[in-house]
Scaffold this motif. Structure first.
Motif, mmCIF file in Angstrom:
data_model
loop_
_atom_site.group_PDB
_atom_site.id
_atom_site.type_symbol
_atom_site.label_atom_id
_atom_site.label_comp_id
_atom_site.label_asym_id
_atom_site.label_seq_id
_atom_site.Cartn_x
_atom_site.Cartn_y
_atom_site.Cartn_z
ATOM 1 N N GLY A 128 0.900 -1.276 -0.170
ATOM 2 C CA GLY A 128 -0.120 -0.089 0.030
ATOM 3 C C GLY A 128 0.885 1.238 0.028
ATOM 4 N N VAL A 129 0.091 2.380 -0.375
ATOM 5 C CA VAL A 129 0.761 3.653 -0.286
ATOM 6 C C VAL A 129 0.077 4.279 0.609
ATOM 7 C CG1 VAL A 129 1.253 5.636 -1.512
ATOM 8 C CG2 VAL A 129 1.704 3.531 -2.733
ATOM 9 N N ILE A 130 0.726 5.320 1.543
ATOM 10 C CA ILE A 130 0.167 6.204 2.801
ATOM 11 C C ILE A 130 0.365 7.320 2.079
ATOM 12 C CG2 ILE A 130 0.416 6.791 4.979
ATOM 13 C CD1 ILE A 130 1.422 4.095 5.788
ATOM 14 N N TRP A 131 -0.851 8.097 2.253
ATOM 15 C CA TRP A 131 -0.717 9.542 1.736
ATOM 16 C C TRP A 131 -1.553 10.473 2.707
ATOM 17 C CZ3 TRP A 131 -5.034 12.511 -1.140
ATOM 18 C CH2 TRP A 131 -4.443 13.512 -1.689
ATOM 19 N N THR A 132 -0.852 11.800 2.931
ATOM 20 C CA THR A 132 -1.322 12.576 4.075
ATOM 21 C C THR A 132 -2.336 13.533 3.453
ATOM 22 O OG1 THR A 132 0.470 14.125 3.817
ATOM 23 C CG2 THR A 132 0.527 12.402 5.579
ATOM 24 N N GLY A 133 -2.662 13.474 2.049
ATOM 25 C CA GLY A 133 -3.207 14.880 1.578
ATOM 26 C C GLY A 133 -2.177 15.707 0.793
ATOM 27 N N SER A 134 -2.691 16.597 0.369
ATOM 28 C CA SER A 134 -1.806 17.699 -0.348
ATOM 29 C C SER A 134 -0.746 18.350 0.456
ATOM 30 C CB SER A 134 -2.439 18.970 -1.274
ATOM 31 O OG SER A 134 -3.553 19.597 -0.114
ATOM 32 N N THR A 135 -1.166 18.363 1.615
ATOM 33 C CA THR A 135 0.102 18.909 2.636
ATOM 34 C C THR A 135 0.106 17.877 3.812
ATOM 35 O OG1 THR A 135 -1.541 20.188 3.983
ATOM 36 C CG2 THR A 135 -0.679 21.242 2.168
ATOM 37 N N VAL A 136 1.112 17.809 4.610
ATOM 38 C CA VAL A 136 1.402 16.886 5.667
ATOM 39 C C VAL A 136 0.087 17.010 6.767
ATOM 40 C CG1 VAL A 136 2.798 16.470 7.655
ATOM 41 C CG2 VAL A 136 3.687 17.241 5.781
ATOM 42 N N ILE A 137 -0.358 18.315 6.861
ATOM 43 C CA ILE A 137 -1.756 18.548 7.510
ATOM 44 C C ILE A 137 -2.647 19.205 6.791
ATOM 45 C CG2 ILE A 137 -2.733 19.447 9.713
ATOM 46 C CD1 ILE A 137 0.082 19.516 10.949
ATOM 47 N N SER A 138 -3.469 18.143 6.149
ATOM 48 C CA SER A 138 -4.472 18.561 5.270
ATOM 49 C C SER A 138 -5.846 18.939 5.816
ATOM 50 C CB SER A 138 -4.548 17.595 4.019
ATOM 51 O OG SER A 138 -3.592 17.388 3.541
ATOM 52 N N LYS A 158 -1.344 3.898 -8.905
ATOM 53 C CA LYS A 158 -1.983 2.601 -9.442
ATOM 54 C C LYS A 158 -2.681 2.005 -8.222
ATOM 55 C CE LYS A 158 -0.173 3.587 -13.454
ATOM 56 N NZ LYS A 158 -0.717 4.662 -13.790
ATOM 57 N N ARG A 159 -3.039 2.424 -6.976
ATOM 58 C CA ARG A 159 -3.872 1.713 -5.981
ATOM 59 C C ARG A 159 -4.503 2.972 -5.135
ATOM 60 N NH1 ARG A 159 1.382 -0.970 -4.839
ATOM 61 N NH2 ARG A 159 2.062 0.220 -6.567
ATOM 62 N N ARG A 160 -5.458 2.380 -4.529
ATOM 63 C CA ARG A 160 -6.172 3.262 -3.588
ATOM 64 C C ARG A 160 -5.392 3.541 -2.218
ATOM 65 N NH1 ARG A 160 -11.030 0.600 -1.262
ATOM 66 N NH2 ARG A 160 -9.945 -1.225 -1.263
ATOM 67 N N PRO A 161 -5.230 4.971 -2.288
ATOM 68 C CA PRO A 161 -4.025 5.186 -0.845
ATOM 69 C C PRO A 161 -4.855 4.967 0.164
ATOM 70 C CG PRO A 161 -5.332 7.149 -1.748
ATOM 71 C CD PRO A 161 -5.935 5.897 -2.784
ATOM 72 N N LEU A 162 -4.002 4.669 1.456
ATOM 73 C CA LEU A 162 -4.183 4.782 2.756
ATOM 74 C C LEU A 162 -3.804 6.102 3.366
ATOM 75 C CD1 LEU A 162 -5.052 3.416 5.498
ATOM 76 C CD2 LEU A 162 -2.408 2.683 5.592
ATOM 77 N N ILE A 163 -4.970 6.662 3.699
ATOM 78 C CA ILE A 163 -4.847 8.047 4.469
ATOM 79 C C ILE A 163 -4.009 8.040 5.858
ATOM 80 C CG2 ILE A 163 -5.906 10.396 5.068
ATOM 81 C CD1 ILE A 163 -5.961 9.792 2.041
ATOM 82 N N TRP A 164 -3.043 8.710 6.023
ATOM 83 C CA TRP A 164 -2.485 9.010 7.137
ATOM 84 C C TRP A 164 -2.950 10.407 7.536
ATOM 85 C CZ3 TRP A 164 0.270 6.472 11.025
ATOM 86 C CH2 TRP A 164 1.018 7.026 11.925
ATOM 87 N N ASP A 165 -4.001 10.659 8.537
ATOM 88 C CA ASP A 165 -4.639 11.827 8.781
ATOM 89 C C ASP A 165 -4.130 12.626 9.911
ATOM 90 O OD1 ASP A 165 -6.225 13.798 8.538
ATOM 91 O OD2 ASP A 165 -7.898 12.633 7.748
ATOM 92 N N ASN A 166 -3.052 13.712 9.774
ATOM 93 C CA ASN A 166 -2.608 14.446 10.819
ATOM 94 C C ASN A 166 -3.629 15.721 11.310
ATOM 95 O OD1 ASN A 166 -0.035 13.132 10.924
ATOM 96 N ND2 ASN A 166 0.199 13.928 9.152
ATOM 97 N N LEU A 167 -4.957 15.554 10.716
ATOM 98 C CA LEU A 167 -5.766 16.735 11.084
ATOM 99 C C LEU A 167 -5.917 16.854 12.460
ATOM 100 C CD1 LEU A 167 -8.241 18.416 9.926
ATOM 101 C CD2 LEU A 167 -9.662 16.845 10.334
ATOM 102 N N HIS A 168 -5.907 16.083 13.340
ATOM 103 C CA HIS A 168 -5.967 16.564 14.979
ATOM 104 C C HIS A 168 -4.552 16.064 15.576
ATOM 105 C CE1 HIS A 168 -10.073 15.654 13.704
ATOM 106 N NE2 HIS A 168 -10.421 16.701 14.663
ATOM 107 N N ALA A 169 -3.561 15.801 14.864
ATOM 108 C CA ALA A 169 -2.221 15.700 15.394
ATOM 109 C C ALA A 169 -1.863 16.803 16.236
ATOM 110 C CB ALA A 169 -1.272 15.294 14.478
ATOM 111 N N ASN A 170 -1.135 16.782 17.356
ATOM 112 C CA ASN A 170 -0.381 18.123 18.022
ATOM 113 C C ASN A 170 0.835 17.630 18.582
ATOM 114 O OD1 ASN A 170 -1.005 16.348 20.302
ATOM 115 N ND2 ASN A 170 -1.722 18.199 21.648
ATOM 116 N N ASP A 171 1.332 16.679 18.021
ATOM 117 C CA ASP A 171 2.773 16.037 18.327
ATOM 118 C C ASP A 171 3.691 17.274 18.012
ATOM 119 O OD1 ASP A 171 2.394 15.424 15.922
ATOM 120 O OD2 ASP A 171 3.436 13.580 16.198
#
Length: 110
Positions: A19-29, A45-58
């Motif tokens: 799989g391919v992990i994607w965060t969106g167009s920016t690291v915090i989209s 060439k595959r559906r992405p797995l979203i790594w969503d940093n929307l609520h990350a505060n690290d």
């Protein structure tokens, strides 16, 4: 995305079972659209797995993000391999984001 040689090589040469992990167009989209996911899928060439940093505060621990999971249409659910939510560092602060992520997912599955 379509001009990225890096992503083109991943799409062409990476084993299809990986799989391919994607965060969106920016690291915090703030938003991830169906169109942007379709663009990524076309290139890798595959559906992405979203790594969503929307609520990350690290990266900014003096801030806590308490709002709902939003900025992603429910119609994305079927277009993704899945979603990984990178939460706040404070466990209790994640109730609303995680609960609304679950609601978002249910709406997209119907």
């Amino acid at each position: 995305l379509k001009a990225s040689n890096y992503l083109k090589v991943i799409g062409a040469d990476l084993h299809p079972g990986i799989g391919v992990i994607w965060t969106g167009s920016t690291v915090i989209s703030k938003e991830i659209s169906v169109e942007s996911v379709a663009d990524v899928q076309e290139v890798v060439k595959r559906r992405p797995l979203i790594w969503d940093n929307l609520h990350a505060n690290d990266y900014a621990q003096r801030r806590v993000f308490l709002g709902p999971y939003r900025g992603r249409p429910a119609s994305l659910v079927s277009k993704l391999q899945g979603v990984l939510l990178n939460p706040n560092c404070e466990l209790e602060a994640n109730y609303v984001p995680i609960h609304t992520l679950g609601t978002w997912h249910k709406c997209g599955v119907r």
